[in-house]
Design a protein around this motif. Structure first.
Motif, mmCIF file in Angstrom:
data_model
loop_
_atom_site.group_PDB
_atom_site.id
_atom_site.type_symbol
_atom_site.label_atom_id
_atom_site.label_comp_id
_atom_site.label_asym_id
_atom_site.label_seq_id
_atom_site.Cartn_x
_atom_site.Cartn_y
_atom_site.Cartn_z
ATOM 1 N N ASN A 182 -7.223 23.880 17.224
ATOM 2 C CA ASN A 182 -7.720 22.893 17.956
ATOM 3 C C ASN A 182 -7.115 23.123 19.439
ATOM 4 O OD1 ASN A 182 -5.040 21.797 17.954
ATOM 5 N ND2 ASN A 182 -5.700 19.908 17.072
ATOM 6 N N LEU A 183 -6.437 24.216 19.518
ATOM 7 C CA LEU A 183 -5.745 24.560 20.793
ATOM 8 C C LEU A 183 -5.152 23.576 21.727
ATOM 9 C CD1 LEU A 183 -9.173 26.518 22.134
ATOM 10 C CD2 LEU A 183 -7.373 27.494 20.809
ATOM 11 N N ASP A 184 -4.719 22.574 20.790
ATOM 12 C CA ASP A 184 -3.871 21.620 21.359
ATOM 13 C C ASP A 184 -2.614 22.051 21.923
ATOM 14 O OD1 ASP A 184 -3.818 18.626 21.594
ATOM 15 O OD2 ASP A 184 -1.944 18.764 20.699
ATOM 16 N N GLY A 185 -2.188 21.390 22.941
ATOM 17 C CA GLY A 185 -0.913 21.562 23.557
ATOM 18 C C GLY A 185 0.224 21.498 22.752
ATOM 19 N N ALA A 186 1.604 21.774 23.356
ATOM 20 C CA ALA A 186 2.814 21.842 22.627
ATOM 21 C C ALA A 186 3.952 21.215 23.157
ATOM 22 C CB ALA A 186 3.252 23.481 22.478
ATOM 23 N N ARG A 187 5.067 21.101 22.557
ATOM 24 C CA ARG A 187 6.441 20.742 23.176
ATOM 25 C C ARG A 187 7.044 22.084 23.853
ATOM 26 N NH1 ARG A 187 5.611 18.334 18.249
ATOM 27 N NH2 ARG A 187 6.770 19.603 17.204
ATOM 28 N N ARG A 188 7.679 21.757 24.790
ATOM 29 C CA ARG A 188 8.321 22.776 25.586
ATOM 30 C C ARG A 188 9.633 22.030 26.350
ATOM 31 N NH1 ARG A 188 5.970 25.928 22.717
ATOM 32 N NH2 ARG A 188 4.181 27.157 23.141
ATOM 33 N N GLY A 189 10.459 22.674 26.882
ATOM 34 C CA GLY A 189 11.553 22.613 27.629
ATOM 35 C C GLY A 189 10.956 22.425 29.005
ATOM 36 N N ARG A 190 10.707 21.160 29.579
ATOM 37 C CA ARG A 190 9.611 20.991 30.513
ATOM 38 C C ARG A 190 10.110 19.882 31.601
ATOM 39 N NH1 ARG A 190 10.223 16.364 28.724
ATOM 40 N NH2 ARG A 190 8.375 15.028 27.910
ATOM 41 N N ILE A 191 9.765 20.008 32.844
ATOM 42 C CA ILE A 191 9.599 18.667 33.500
ATOM 43 C C ILE A 191 8.199 18.142 33.587
ATOM 44 C CG2 ILE A 191 11.532 19.317 34.932
ATOM 45 C CD1 ILE A 191 9.896 20.518 37.062
ATOM 46 N N ARG A 192 8.211 16.934 33.819
ATOM 47 C CA ARG A 192 6.670 16.215 33.601
ATOM 48 C C ARG A 192 6.698 15.098 34.386
ATOM 49 N NH1 ARG A 192 3.546 14.700 27.943
ATOM 50 N NH2 ARG A 192 2.412 13.063 28.812
ATOM 51 N N TYR A 193 5.624 14.782 35.162
ATOM 52 C CA TYR A 193 5.390 13.414 35.816
ATOM 53 C C TYR A 193 3.862 12.898 35.198
ATOM 54 C CZ TYR A 193 3.522 10.341 39.210
ATOM 55 O OH TYR A 193 3.180 9.136 39.586
ATOM 56 N N ASP A 194 3.621 11.640 34.896
ATOM 57 C CA ASP A 194 2.774 10.766 34.505
ATOM 58 C C ASP A 194 2.484 9.786 35.313
ATOM 59 O OD1 ASP A 194 1.995 11.821 31.522
ATOM 60 O OD2 ASP A 194 4.067 11.777 31.553
ATOM 61 N N THR A 195 1.460 9.619 35.899
ATOM 62 C CA THR A 195 0.930 8.556 36.853
ATOM 63 C C THR A 195 1.205 7.095 36.099
ATOM 64 O OG1 THR A 195 -1.393 8.290 36.394
ATOM 65 C CG2 THR A 195 -0.528 9.947 38.017
ATOM 66 N N PRO A 196 1.271 5.714 36.885
ATOM 67 C CA PRO A 196 1.073 4.453 36.108
ATOM 68 C C PRO A 196 -0.494 4.568 35.723
ATOM 69 C CG PRO A 196 1.186 4.134 38.536
ATOM 70 C CD PRO A 196 1.578 5.764 38.444
ATOM 71 N N ASP A 197 -0.589 3.378 34.936
ATOM 72 C CA ASP A 197 -1.756 3.156 34.345
ATOM 73 C C ASP A 197 -2.486 2.092 35.357
ATOM 74 O OD1 ASP A 197 -3.936 1.255 33.207
ATOM 75 O OD2 ASP A 197 -3.182 2.346 31.052
ATOM 76 N N ILE A 198 -4.035 3.013 35.471
ATOM 77 C CA ILE A 198 -4.623 2.348 36.570
ATOM 78 C C ILE A 198 -5.884 2.050 35.936
ATOM 79 C CG2 ILE A 198 -5.829 2.522 38.951
ATOM 80 C CD1 ILE A 198 -3.540 4.642 39.753
#
Length: 374
Positions: A182-198
């Motif tokens: 299904n080409l889904d993403g993975a877990r990595r050693g990463r830095i990530r930003y998610d916006t607040p819910d709008i």
């Protein structure tokens, strides 16, 4: 047809799982609003795979949602929340590590570490760092149906290592896992930003590397947009789309995936789920696969034990493994909640059909499993 029937010591785990009463939540709170939560699950399954001429049956840890243990910590910090999460698979004999040639059980390795993740959340959104999910992880798997516990857009958890057998009886070098994803993403050693819910919308972006593998020095980037809401009348809806890039360290070409999924659950218990994705791979000789997936489900409280879910799905893929190939898969499943022991019991049938110009037998799998969570 010959039958090779083997049961491992995990049979005892399956029996024990369904006999353990639901434990109280292992949550420890402090006086400042913070807590530490211990959690985990066991997911043994009796799996039988038929390659058209031979059948192999074993009890294994189901890679659909492998057995694991974890710890969550949350501590308020002013108007913010600081969180830490550690989670690891247990490394039990796994359904992805067997085929007609035998088993290659690796035991626990560092690649079984799922999360070592720090995060800070506030009105500005959420910043995360450490081993954990990229933004695209789960973007192809948004699924509101209860039967999604066993039946979802990734169709080869139980038999991914099995080779397709030609109608002449000879095993090919192509596995079920090679022929679909299904080409889904993975877990990595990463830095990530998610916006607040709008108004139900969130977005995110991440950069990471595969820090658990010494042979992968590639860079990974992705972005995603998600929406979720419960509308008037109780209609539930969730959808997401993500774009991810794998920038290969050897300059052999980038790989770019576009994936998405959507799911709706009606108050009647009827549900519909769709997913799809495409890949553009610049590496010489690589194919550019694509697929779409659909499922119809229904759920309700039909027995006193807990919720029951049933569903049937279909997967259609092209150009996996080799350009010009086609893959079809369909499945049917029932999942029963047993509230008294916090366990999901499931029975599933899955059929894979692969065509690349050679005549192969279909690959079929039956799965009877129980996922106990604490």
């Amino acid at each position: 047809m010959t039958v090779n029937f083997k049961l491992t010591s995990m049979a005892a785990v399956l029996a024990a799982t369904t006999a353990i009463p639901a434990a109280a939540e292992l949550k420890y709170e402090n006086n400042s609003g913070g807590y530490v939560l211990l959690y985990g699950q066991f997911n043994p399954a009796l799996i039988s795979v038929d390659d058209g001429q031979e059948t192999d049956t074993r009890v294994l840890d189901n890679d659909l949602s492998n057995s694991r243990v974890g710890l969550r910590l949350m501590q308020p910090y002013g108007s913010n929340e600081f969180t830490f999460r550690f989670e690891s698979a247990l490394g039990l004999p796994n359904s992805s590590e067997w085929n007609q040639l035998g088993t290659d059980f690796s035991g626990w390795t560092r690649e079984d570490i799922r999360h070592v993740d720090f995060a800070l959340k506030g009105d500005y959104g959420k910043f995360s760092a450490g081993q954990g999910s990229m933004v695209s992880d789960g973007a192809a798997e948004l699924d509101l149906s209860y039967v999604g516990t066993a039946l979802y857009s990734f169709t080869n958890d139980e038999n991914s290592g099995f080779f397709y057998r030609g109608t002449d009886g000879v095993l090919s070098g192509i596995t079920v896992g090679d022929s679909s994803s299904n080409l889904d993403g993975a877990r990595r050693g990463r830095i990530r930003y998610d916006t607040p819910d709008i108004n139900g919308f969130t977005a995110g972006f991440a950069y990471g590397q595969n820090i658990l593998s010494s042979s992968d020095d590639d860079d990974y980037y992705d972005v995603g947009l998600f929406y979720g809401n419960v509308f008037a009348g109780g209609v539930e809806f969730a959808a997401g789309v993500a774009y991810s890039v794998r920038e290969r360290d050897d300059n052999s070409g980038d790989r770019k995936d576009t994936i998405g999924s959507a799911s709706v659950l009606l108050p009647s218990g009827l549900g519909f789920t769709l997913a799809g994705g495409t890949r553009d791979d610049d590496q010489a000789g690589a194919s550019d696969p694509n697929y779409w997936y659909g499922k119809i489900s229904y759920e309700g409280d039909w027995v006193s034990w807990g919720k029951t879910g049933i569903g049937i799905d279909y997967y259609d893929g092209a150009d996996f493994d080799t350009s010009g190939s086609s893959t079809e898969a369909w499945g049917i499943a029932v999942v029963q909640k047993v509230d008294a022991i916090n366990t999901d019991v499931y029975l599933k049938y899955r059929n894979h059909d692969f065509d690349n110009g050679t005549s192969f037998d279909n690959n079929e799998a039956w799965v009877l499993g129980a996922r106990w969570r604490f």
